[in-house]
Enzyme design. Structure first.
Site, PDB file in Angstrom:
ATOM      1  N   TYR A   1      10.067   5.504  -1.653  1.00 30.46           N
ATOM      2  CA  TYR A   1      11.309   5.069  -1.009  1.00 30.46           C
ATOM      3  C   TYR A   1      12.447   4.890  -2.013  1.00 30.46           C
ATOM      4  CZ  TYR A   1       9.695   4.038   3.751  1.00 30.46           C
ATOM      5  OH  TYR A   1       9.253   4.124   5.050  1.00 30.46           O
TER       6      TYR A   1
ATOM      7  N   LYS B   1      -4.133   7.661  -2.602  1.00 26.46           N
ATOM      8  CA  LYS B   1      -4.681   9.018  -2.658  1.00 26.46           C
ATOM      9  C   LYS B   1      -4.970   9.342  -4.122  1.00 26.46           C
ATOM     10  CE  LYS B   1      -4.402  12.199   0.088  1.00 26.46           C
ATOM     11  NZ  LYS B   1      -5.512  12.949   0.756  1.00 26.46           N
TER      12      LYS B   1
ATOM     13  N   ASP C   1      -5.894   8.741   3.844  1.00 26.31           N
ATOM     14  CA  ASP C   1      -6.157   9.549   5.047  1.00 26.31           C
ATOM     15  C   ASP C   1      -7.457   9.115   5.717  1.00 26.31           C
ATOM     16  OD1 ASP C   1      -7.572  10.528   2.854  1.00 26.31           O
ATOM     17  OD2 ASP C   1      -7.438  12.636   3.464  1.00 26.31           O
TER      18      ASP C   1
ATOM     19  N   ASP D   1       3.857   2.199   5.533  1.00 25.47           N
ATOM     20  CA  ASP D   1       4.738   2.461   6.674  1.00 25.47           C
ATOM     21  C   ASP D   1       3.942   3.143   7.785  1.00 25.47           C
ATOM     22  OD1 ASP D   1       7.190   2.632   8.079  1.00 25.47           O
ATOM     23  OD2 ASP D   1       7.420   4.713   7.423  1.00 25.47           O
TER      24      ASP D   1
ATOM     25  N   ASP E   1       2.177   1.316  11.437  1.00 28.69           N
ATOM     26  CA  ASP E   1       2.481   1.766  12.804  1.00 28.69           C
ATOM     27  C   ASP E   1       1.190   2.075  13.552  1.00 28.69           C
ATOM     28  OD1 ASP E   1       5.237   1.582  12.578  1.00 28.69           O
ATOM     29  OD2 ASP E   1       5.587   3.564  13.464  1.00 28.69           O
TER      30      ASP E   1
HETATM   31  C1  IPM Z   1       9.662  -0.039   8.878  1.00 27.55           C
HETATM   32  C2  IPM Z   1      10.684   0.998   9.250  1.00 27.55           C
HETATM   33  C3  IPM Z   1      11.606   1.191   8.066  1.00 27.55           C
HETATM   34  C4  IPM Z   1      10.805   1.776   6.939  1.00 27.55           C
HETATM   35  C5  IPM Z   1      12.859   2.019   8.340  1.00 27.55           C
HETATM   36  C6  IPM Z   1      13.655   1.486   9.504  1.00 27.55           C
HETATM   37  C7  IPM Z   1      13.730   2.108   7.117  1.00 27.55           C
HETATM   38  O1  IPM Z   1      10.052   2.153   9.652  1.00 27.55           O
HETATM   39  O2  IPM Z   1      10.059  -1.161   8.529  1.00 27.55           O
HETATM   40  O3  IPM Z   1       8.473   0.249   8.982  1.00 27.55           O
HETATM   41  O4  IPM Z   1      10.587   2.995   6.871  1.00 27.55           O
HETATM   42  O5  IPM Z   1      10.368   1.002   6.095  1.00 27.55           O
HETATM   43 MG    MG Z   2       7.928   1.983   9.851  1.00 33.55          MG
END
Ligand code: IPM
Ligand code: MG
Length: 367
Positions: free
Chosen positions: A142, A192, A224, A248, A252
């Site tokens: 990032y 990884k 993975d 990230d 999710d």
């Molecule tokens: C998260 C989001 C952020 C990220 C975005 C909105 C910049 O996806 O907090 O998971 O990628 O970190």
């Molecule tokens: Mg995210």
């Protein structure tokens, strides 16, 4: 003694409406539990761009640095998609994370009993699930240099760099081990190392830090394979530590195990300030959901649970945090459902504010 300060940044989309419900909860703790905060509010994301031409004004940045804790709603929206990269709403959030040096991002994935049917996985795979992903938040791909889109011969090349120093890995590893000590004493580190040098270093440093935590059972997994194991049998995990980008993705994935993104909070923590509290920003994992913004459909629970994390991690109020989480559990067990939680088994539909009011009522009943 002055009250601790709380900077609220509702942001864009559903951010303001879920934050309105959090304000009810904050007020309740002030009135009924003697936990008053000095609350101030400011802009971040697209709304800040609209007013100031930047997604995070320097004054707001300074206020965030001074606050005992920051509570953020969400940033972004389709009207900002065409903005220059440097002023996109997300840049405001990334600047907060970077300048406050919030290196340890805690993302719990917890399955509430009342919602176990809601997951796309079988109920026995997710019922009772309670895992914590610790995502490194201020480095890695990032932020690594070089980055950019460059001309190379007769075509363009897009470059981002995965870069981790030993100290960056060690500090986030330490925060994950500390957390594991307070939980089931099990930590799985994901990278990884089979294809990335940064992964090899990550594995070495996490192992070294682990020598200070002999009671914690440490394991390593390629990220993975970790994704695969998270969907196969998530209950094998307690705490997971991983880098910024894998974190990230994996968070999710873990979030959806629990049924709804509308349920999950997060804490982003940095080093202790002079008063002993960590630098801290709390935000729901869900985004700004522009498609449902302003319609009273949004689920405020993730943002309210983020405030519960603030009570626990910034203000040392674990019991009051548990009271708030218990209130949410009660409301869900009673069948109240915002639109995102409305499954085939039905329930009582409530609006965003209806959910907030019900949680306040459950808090009253807890006294
Ligand atoms: C998260 C989001 C952020 C990220 C975005 C909105 C910049 O996806 O907090 O998971 O990628 O970190
Ligand atoms: Mg995210």
């Amino acid at each position: 003694m002055t009250n601790p300060s709380l900077l609220i940044l509702p942001g864009d989309g559903i951010g303001p409406e879920v934050m309105t419900e959090v304000r009810k909860i904050i007020d309740w703790f002030g009135a009924k539990r003697g936990l008053a905060f000095d609350v101030s509010e400011d802009l971040v994301g697209g709304c800040a761009y609209d007013k100031h031409g930047t997604p995070l004004h320097d004054d707001t940045m300074a206020k965030a640095q001074d606050a005992d804790a920051v509570l953020l709603g969400a940033v972004g929206g389709p009207q900002y998609d065409t903005l220059d990269f440097s002023v996109k709403p997300e840049r405001g959030l990334l600047r907060l994370r970077k300048e406050m040096d919030l290196f340890s991002n805690l993302r719990p994935a917890q399955c509430f009993d009342a919602l176990a049917d809601f997951s796309s996985l079988k109920k026995d795979v997710v019922a009772g699930l309670d895992i914590m992903i610790v995502r490194e938040l201020t480095s890695g791909v990032y932020f690594g240099e070089p980055r950019g889109i460059f001309d190379e011969g007769n075509e363009r090349v897009g470059i981002n760099t995965q870069r981790y120093t030993e100290s960056e890995i060690a500090r986030v590893a330490r925060s994950a081990f500390d957390l594991a000590m307070k939980r089931d004493k099990k930590l799985c580190s994901m990278e990884k190392a089979n294809v990335m040098e940064s992964g090899i270093l990550w594995r070495e440093v996490v192992t070294e830090v682990g020598e200070d935590y002999p009671e914690v059972e440490l394991s390593h997994m390629y990220a993975d394979a970790g994704a695969m194991q998270l969907t196969r049998w998530p209950k094998q995990f307690d705490v997971i530590v991983t880098d910024n980008l894998f974190g990230d993705l994996l968070s999710d994935l873990a979030a959806m195990l629990t049924g709804s993104l509308g349920m999950l909070p997060s804490a982003s923590l940095g080093a202790p300030m002079a008063n002993g509290r960590p630098k801290a920003l709390y935000e729901p994992v869900h985004g700004s959901a522009p498609d449902i913004a302003g319609q009273g459909k949004a689920n405020p629970i993730a943002c309210i649970l983020s405030f519960a994390m603030a009570l626990r991690y910034s203000f040392n109020q674990g019991e009051e945090a548990a009271r708030l989480e218990g209130g949410i559990e009660t409301v869900l067990a009673n069948g109240l459902r915002t639109a995102d939680l409305m499954g085939p088994e039905g329930g009582t539909p409530v609006s965003t504010s209806g959910m907030g009011d019900a949680i306040v009522a459950a808090l009253d009943a807890s006294l």
